[in-house]
Write a protein that holds these residues in place. Structure first.
Motif, PDB file in Angstrom:
ATOM      1  N   ALA A 105       4.954  -1.114  15.275  1.00  0.00           N
ATOM      2  CA  ALA A 105       5.513  -0.718  16.576  1.00  0.00           C
ATOM      3  C   ALA A 105       7.035  -0.637  16.499  1.00  0.00           C
ATOM      4  O   ALA A 105       7.640   0.273  17.065  1.00  0.00           O
ATOM      5  N   ASN A 106       7.650  -1.552  15.776  1.00  0.00           N
ATOM      6  CA  ASN A 106       9.099  -1.550  15.633  1.00  0.00           C
ATOM      7  C   ASN A 106       9.578  -0.301  14.892  1.00  0.00           C
ATOM      8  O   ASN A 106      10.575   0.311  15.264  1.00  0.00           O
ATOM      9  N   ALA A 107       8.871   0.087  13.848  1.00  0.00           N
ATOM     10  CA  ALA A 107       9.243   1.279  13.088  1.00  0.00           C
ATOM     11  C   ALA A 107       9.049   2.540  13.926  1.00  0.00           C
ATOM     12  O   ALA A 107       9.856   3.469  13.853  1.00  0.00           O
ATOM     13  N   LYS A 108       7.995   2.584  14.742  1.00  0.00           N
ATOM     14  CA  LYS A 108       7.753   3.753  15.587  1.00  0.00           C
ATOM     15  C   LYS A 108       8.875   3.965  16.595  1.00  0.00           C
ATOM     16  O   LYS A 108       9.176   5.095  16.972  1.00  0.00           O
ATOM     17  N   LYS A 109       9.534   2.897  17.004  1.00  0.00           N
ATOM     18  CA  LYS A 109      10.659   3.011  17.942  1.00  0.00           C
ATOM     19  C   LYS A 109      11.846   3.729  17.309  1.00  0.00           C
ATOM     20  O   LYS A 109      12.704   4.249  18.018  1.00  0.00           O
ATOM     21  N   LYS A 110      11.911   3.759  15.989  1.00  0.00           N
ATOM     22  CA  LYS A 110      13.020   4.388  15.275  1.00  0.00           C
ATOM     23  C   LYS A 110      12.827   5.892  15.086  1.00  0.00           C
ATOM     24  O   LYS A 110      13.748   6.581  14.666  1.00  0.00           O
ATOM     25  N   ILE A 111      11.642   6.402  15.370  1.00  0.00           N
ATOM     26  CA  ILE A 111      11.364   7.828  15.189  1.00  0.00           C
ATOM     27  C   ILE A 111      12.092   8.637  16.262  1.00  0.00           C
ATOM     28  O   ILE A 111      11.930   8.390  17.444  1.00  0.00           O
ATOM     29  N   VAL A 112      12.901   9.596  15.826  1.00  0.00           N
ATOM     30  CA  VAL A 112      13.619  10.449  16.773  1.00  0.00           C
ATOM     31  C   VAL A 112      12.989  11.837  16.881  1.00  0.00           C
ATOM     32  O   VAL A 112      13.237  12.554  17.842  1.00  0.00           O
ATOM     33  N   ALA A 113      12.171  12.211  15.895  1.00  0.00           N
ATOM     34  CA  ALA A 113      11.524  13.518  15.937  1.00  0.00           C
ATOM     35  C   ALA A 113      10.349  13.547  14.966  1.00  0.00           C
ATOM     36  O   ALA A 113      10.374  12.887  13.936  1.00  0.00           O
ATOM     37  N   ILE A 114       9.339  14.320  15.360  1.00  0.00           N
ATOM     38  CA  ILE A 114       8.232  14.645  14.466  1.00  0.00           C
ATOM     39  C   ILE A 114       8.209  16.165  14.412  1.00  0.00           C
ATOM     40  O   ILE A 114       8.035  16.823  15.432  1.00  0.00           O
ATOM     41  N   VAL A 115       8.425  16.705  13.232  1.00  0.00           N
ATOM     42  CA  VAL A 115       8.666  18.138  13.072  1.00  0.00           C
ATOM     43  C   VAL A 115       7.525  18.799  12.308  1.00  0.00           C
ATOM     44  O   VAL A 115       7.048  18.270  11.306  1.00  0.00           O
ATOM     45  N   ASP A 116       7.101  19.968  12.789  1.00  0.00           N
ATOM     46  CA  ASP A 116       6.110  20.775  12.078  1.00  0.00           C
ATOM     47  C   ASP A 116       6.332  22.229  12.445  1.00  0.00           C
ATOM     48  O   ASP A 116       6.823  22.536  13.543  1.00  0.00           O
ATOM     49  N   LEU A 117       5.985  23.128  11.545  1.00  0.00           N
ATOM     50  CA  LEU A 117       6.143  24.559  11.791  1.00  0.00           C
ATOM     51  C   LEU A 117       4.863  25.224  12.280  1.00  0.00           C
ATOM     52  O   LEU A 117       4.880  26.392  12.665  1.00  0.00           O
ATOM     53  N   ASP A 118       3.760  24.502  12.274  1.00  0.00           N
ATOM     54  CA  ASP A 118       2.470  25.035  12.684  1.00  0.00           C
ATOM     55  C   ASP A 118       2.394  25.111  14.201  1.00  0.00           C
ATOM     56  O   ASP A 118       2.470  24.094  14.896  1.00  0.00           O
ATOM     57  N   ASP A 119       2.238  26.324  14.735  1.00  0.00           N
ATOM     58  CA  ASP A 119       2.180  26.531  16.187  1.00  0.00           C
ATOM     59  C   ASP A 119       1.079  25.712  16.852  1.00  0.00           C
ATOM     60  O   ASP A 119       1.205  25.318  18.012  1.00  0.00           O
ATOM     61  N   LYS A 120       0.003  25.437  16.141  1.00  0.00           N
ATOM     62  CA  LYS A 120      -1.112  24.676  16.710  1.00  0.00           C
ATOM     63  C   LYS A 120      -0.756  23.210  16.931  1.00  0.00           C
ATOM     64  O   LYS A 120      -1.411  22.526  17.709  1.00  0.00           O
ATOM     65  N   LYS A 121       0.250  22.730  16.242  1.00  0.00           N
ATOM     66  CA  LYS A 121       0.623  21.321  16.330  1.00  0.00           C
ATOM     67  C   LYS A 121       1.837  21.078  17.217  1.00  0.00           C
ATOM     68  O   LYS A 121       2.024  19.982  17.721  1.00  0.00           O
TER      69      LYS A 121
END
Length: 70
Positions: A44-60
């Motif tokens: 949970a602590n590490a997830k708080k550090k995520i600033v972006a989740i990036v993907d090029l797939d339009d479905k995602k």
């Protein structure tokens, strides 16, 4: 076995990388199977550090995973 290996890798990554002060935020590139396993295994602590989740797939793009936007 793949999931167990993924959880082990994330545990080591958190201990060796994310515990460093320089890593107060980071991005995840890709939302495929392995990236989602990685995301699920993060503490949970590490997830708080995520600033972006990036993907090029339009479905995602614009979807949620584990209460995090991807």
């Amino acid at each position: 076995m793949r999931l167990l290996h993924g959880y082990l890798r994330v545990s080591i990554f958190e201990a060796r990388v994310l515990s460093k002060p320089l890593w107060n935020e980071f991005q995840i590139w890709g939302c495929g199977r392995d990236a989602l396993t990685f995301l699920t295994a993060l503490s949970a602590n590490a997830k708080k550090k995520i600033v972006a989740i990036v993907d090029l797939d339009d479905k995602k793009i614009g979807k949620m995973y584990n209460n995090l936007p991807r």
